[in-house]
Enzyme design. Structure first.
Site, PDB file in Angstrom:
ATOM      1  CG  MET A 275      -1.944  -1.183   1.393  1.00 22.13           C
ATOM      2  SD  MET A 275      -2.702  -1.488  -0.867  1.00 22.13           S
ATOM      3  CE  MET A 275      -3.911  -0.219  -0.683  1.00 22.13           C
TER       4      MET A 275
ATOM      5  CG  HIS B 152      -5.320  -0.672 -10.227  1.00 21.69           C
ATOM      6  ND1 HIS B 152      -4.862  -0.411  -8.769  1.00 21.69           N
ATOM      7  CD2 HIS B 152      -6.430  -0.428 -10.162  1.00 21.69           C
ATOM      8  CE1 HIS B 152      -5.993   0.549  -8.400  1.00 21.69           C
ATOM      9  NE2 HIS B 152      -6.459   0.079  -9.733  1.00 21.69           N
TER      10      HIS B 152
HETATM   11  C1  GRF Z   1      -5.834  -6.508  -3.785  1.00 22.09           C
HETATM   12  O1  GRF Z   1      -7.488  -6.154  -3.755  1.00 22.09           O
HETATM   13  C2  GRF Z   1      -4.570  -5.753  -4.351  1.00 22.09           C
HETATM   14  O2  GRF Z   1      -5.643  -5.655  -6.269  1.00 22.09           O
HETATM   15  C3  GRF Z   1      -5.494  -4.584  -3.886  1.00 22.09           C
HETATM   16  O3  GRF Z   1      -4.900  -5.007  -2.462  1.00 22.09           O
HETATM   17  C4  GRF Z   1      -5.616  -5.831  -2.497  1.00 22.09           C
HETATM   18  C5  GRF Z   1      -4.866  -6.938  -2.042  1.00 22.09           C
HETATM   19  O4  GRF Z   1      -5.211  -7.984  -1.156  1.00 22.09           O
HETATM   20  N1  GRF Z   1      -3.830  -3.921  -4.639  1.00 22.09           N
HETATM   21  P1  GRF Z   1      -4.250  -9.392  -0.596  1.00 22.09           P
HETATM   22  O5  GRF Z   1      -3.545  -8.645   0.769  1.00 22.09           O
HETATM   23  O6  GRF Z   1      -3.706 -10.139  -1.573  1.00 22.09           O
HETATM   24  O7  GRF Z   1      -5.035 -10.125  -0.300  1.00 22.09           O
END
Ligand code: GRF
Length: 218
Positions: A106, A125
């Site tokens: 993030m 994404h």
């Molecule tokens: C996913 O929806 C991805 O596309 C976004 O953040 C979320 C991460 O989910 N960038 P996870 O940690 O892989 O379960």
């Protein structure tokens, strides 16, 4: 890449992958499962780094026997820069990483990081880019009255969520959907296209400079 016959394919060295995560790690889990099930054969995740020491993703990595570390970046809430950025770059270079995968990481990467791994950083994404870069993608798609949503694997460039798109998967938006139900439907597709993109990259089939403007349908 040269020499991609069956023989060289069998004996070629696997790319060393690092996955950067911040939270629950379901995409990381999908990558590790794909490696275990030999849907990814040309690459191996050898390092997982999180900016959040409590990320469940770290637990998932350890369960698969993959080295998992947290490197805090607390002073910069949405970016990776300064000393923490340098520590990330160092950790990745020391581990001789060939490919960096952002899977729910993030933080925005800044130019120094991108320069260090140019053409070798992928991100997943949860929208049909170029629509809805940034956050709250599902809510935005619903508010816009879109009939479909989806997810995109793309190269990471200096433009946030703006690098070349590699694979894109589409799902319908149903009249009963809310942001959570839509996110679940999209996430299932994320778990398919991210491992697929890694395998394509490892096979030398996607090169940032040469890749066309149109993503592959996932
Ligand atoms: C996913 O929806 C991805 O596309 C976004 O953040 C979320 C991460 O989910 N960038 P996870 O940690 O892989 O379960």
């Amino acid at each position: 890449m040269a020499g991609r016959g069956l023989f060289s394919g069998l004996f070629r060295k696997k790319l060393r992958v690092a996955v950067l995560v911040s939270g629950r790690g379901s995409n990381l889990g999908a990558i590790l499962k794909a490696e275990r099930e030999k849907r990814i054969t040309g690459a191996k995740t050898v390092l997982v780094i999180s900016d959040n020491r409590d990320a469940y993703a770290l637990e998932i990595a350890r369960r698969y026997g993959v080295k998992a570390v947290s490197i805090p970046a607390a002073n910069f809430k949405t970016k990776l820069e300064g000393e923490p950025e340098a520590r990330y770059i160092r950790a990745l270079q020391e581990a001789k990483i060939d490919l960096v995968v952002l899977a729910g990481f993030m933080r925005v990467l800044k130019p120094a990081f991108i320069r260090a791994f140019r053409g070798r950083i992928l991100n997943i994404h949860p929208s049909l880019l170029p629509k809805y870069p940034g956050l709250h993608t599902h809510q935005r798609a619903l508010e816009a009255g879109d009939r479909e949503a989806g997810c995109t694997v793309h190269f990471v460039s200096e433009v946030v969520d703006g690098g070349k798109r590699i694979i894109q998967a589409r799902v319908p938006i149903l009249p009963v959907d809310n942001a959570d139900s839509l996110a679940r439907r999209v996430l299932e597709r994320e778990h398919v296209i991210l491992p697929r993109a890694i395998q394509l990259f490892a096979d030398g089939k996607i090169d940032e400079a040469a890749f066309p403007d149109q993503p592959i349908a996932g």
